[in-house]
Design an enzyme around this catalytic site. Structure first.
Site, short mmCIF file in Angstrom:
data_model
loop_
_atom_site.label_atom_id
_atom_site.label_comp_id
_atom_site.label_asym_id
_atom_site.label_seq_id
_atom_site.Cartn_x
_atom_site.Cartn_y
_atom_site.Cartn_z
N SER A 1 0.82 -1.22 0.00
CA SER A 1 0.00 0.00 0.00
C SER A 1 0.85 1.26 0.00
O SER A 1 2.00 1.27 0.46
CB SER A 1 -0.90 0.03 1.23
OG SER A 1 -1.63 -1.16 1.35
N1 SAH Z 1 -0.88 -4.93 3.96
C1 SAH Z 1 -0.16 -5.25 2.76
C2 SAH Z 1 -0.98 -4.93 1.52
C3 SAH Z 1 -0.96 -6.12 0.64
S1 SAH Z 1 -2.11 -6.15 -0.69
C4 SAH Z 1 1.20 -4.58 2.74
O1 SAH Z 1 1.50 -3.75 3.62
O2 SAH Z 1 2.02 -4.91 1.86
C5 SAH Z 1 -3.37 -7.19 -0.02
C6 SAH Z 1 -2.99 -8.59 0.32
O3 SAH Z 1 -4.20 -9.25 0.73
C7 SAH Z 1 -2.43 -9.43 -0.82
O4 SAH Z 1 -1.18 -9.96 -0.45
C8 SAH Z 1 -3.45 -10.54 -1.01
O5 SAH Z 1 -2.90 -11.80 -1.36
C9 SAH Z 1 -4.10 -10.61 0.37
N2 SAH Z 1 -5.44 -11.20 0.39
C10 SAH Z 1 -6.46 -11.06 -0.50
N3 SAH Z 1 -7.53 -11.80 -0.12
C11 SAH Z 1 -7.19 -12.40 1.06
C12 SAH Z 1 -7.86 -13.30 1.96
N4 SAH Z 1 -9.12 -13.71 1.74
N5 SAH Z 1 -7.20 -13.71 3.05
C13 SAH Z 1 -5.93 -13.31 3.31
N6 SAH Z 1 -5.24 -12.48 2.50
C14 SAH Z 1 -5.85 -12.02 1.38
#
Ligand code: SAH
Length: 220
Positions: free
Chosen positions: A70
């Site tokens: 993000s």
């Molecule tokens: N907080 C993260 C943002 C990552 S983007 C950071 O600081 O880098 C969002 C993430 O959510 C992705 O890695 C994706 O694989 C994960 N995601 C999407 N659906 C999900 C689910 N149902 N359970 C767990 N993770 C999930």
């Protein structure tokens, strides 16, 4: 990991990081605790080395597997909103991704649980937490759409991928008065919401328009 790598040089140096913090302040982030936590968390550790020189720009960046880390402003805003309710002991993050948001949160709360559905990302995030000596983060490779019922209730939950609606399973894992900060909407644009659990159900407040990757089901 070499200490020098953690400290950074040139485009990843403390001076470059301080400029990002200054910018977040100009953009309206007021919490000194949040700004300090971000100042002390090297974001370049959470992206591929080829992108390290862009780690202190205020933008989201690719982390592989079609996912993104993000934008720093959004990390700061969501963290600030979560902390508004007061000191937080037990917190859940859904969507570990690179681990950056979790690393920032872990400096501000008692215990941080974080769940990720893509194993490769989850494993990499674990290594980074170890390098940084963050010992209060518990990483789970799991579909987080249903939360983490065995560790509930939580004081707060942050979701960093967008579901189409507010997942009631997550609201139920909050203690009374606890808050859930999450983006809700379709693939193009979403509303960042702050949801507070009440006796009757929940209250919700619109924070701002955002763009996140979608919350998906199943493991990968
Ligand atoms: N907080 C993260 C943002 C990552 S983007 C950071 O600081 O880098 C969002 C993430 O959510 C992705 O890695 C994706 O694989 C994960 N995601 C999407 N659906 C999900 C689910 N149902 N359970 C767990 N993770 C999930």
């Amino acid at each position: 990991m070499l200490k020098a790598h953690l400290q950074g040089i040139g485009m990843t140096s403390q001076r470059t990081r301080d400029r990002l913090i200054e910018r977040l302040r100009e953009e309206g982030i007021r919490s000194m605790a949040v700004l300090d936590a971000m100042r002390n968390t090297p974001r370049h550790i959470f992206v591929d080395e080829a992108l390290a020189s862009r780690a202190y720009e205020d933008s989201s960046l690719p982390i592989g597997h079609g996912q993104t880390i993000s934008q720093p402003y959004i990390v700061a805003r969501m963290t600030e909103e979560l902390l508004q309710q007061g000191p937080l002991d037990r917190v859940l993050e859904v969507g570990t991704g690179s681990g950056y948001q979790a690393a920032v949160l872990a400096r501000l709360v008692g215990s941080l649980y974080t769940v990720e559905r893509i194993r490769a990302l989850s494993d990499l995030a674990c290594q980074r937490f170890r390098q940084l000596g963050l010992r209060n983060i518990y990483v789970k490779h799991r579909d987080g759409g249903m939360g983490l019922p065995e560790q509930a209730p939580f004081d707060a939950i942050m979701v960093t991928a967008a579901p189409e609606g507010i997942p009631l399973a997550l609201v139920r894992q909050l203690r009374l008065g606890g808050t859930l900060v999450l983006p809700v909407g379709d693939r193009k644009t979403q509303a960042l919401l702050r949801v507070t659990r009440t006796e009757e159900g929940y209250d919700k407040e619109f924070l701002e328009q955002v763009v996140f990757v979608p919350l998906l089901g199943g493991l990968s």
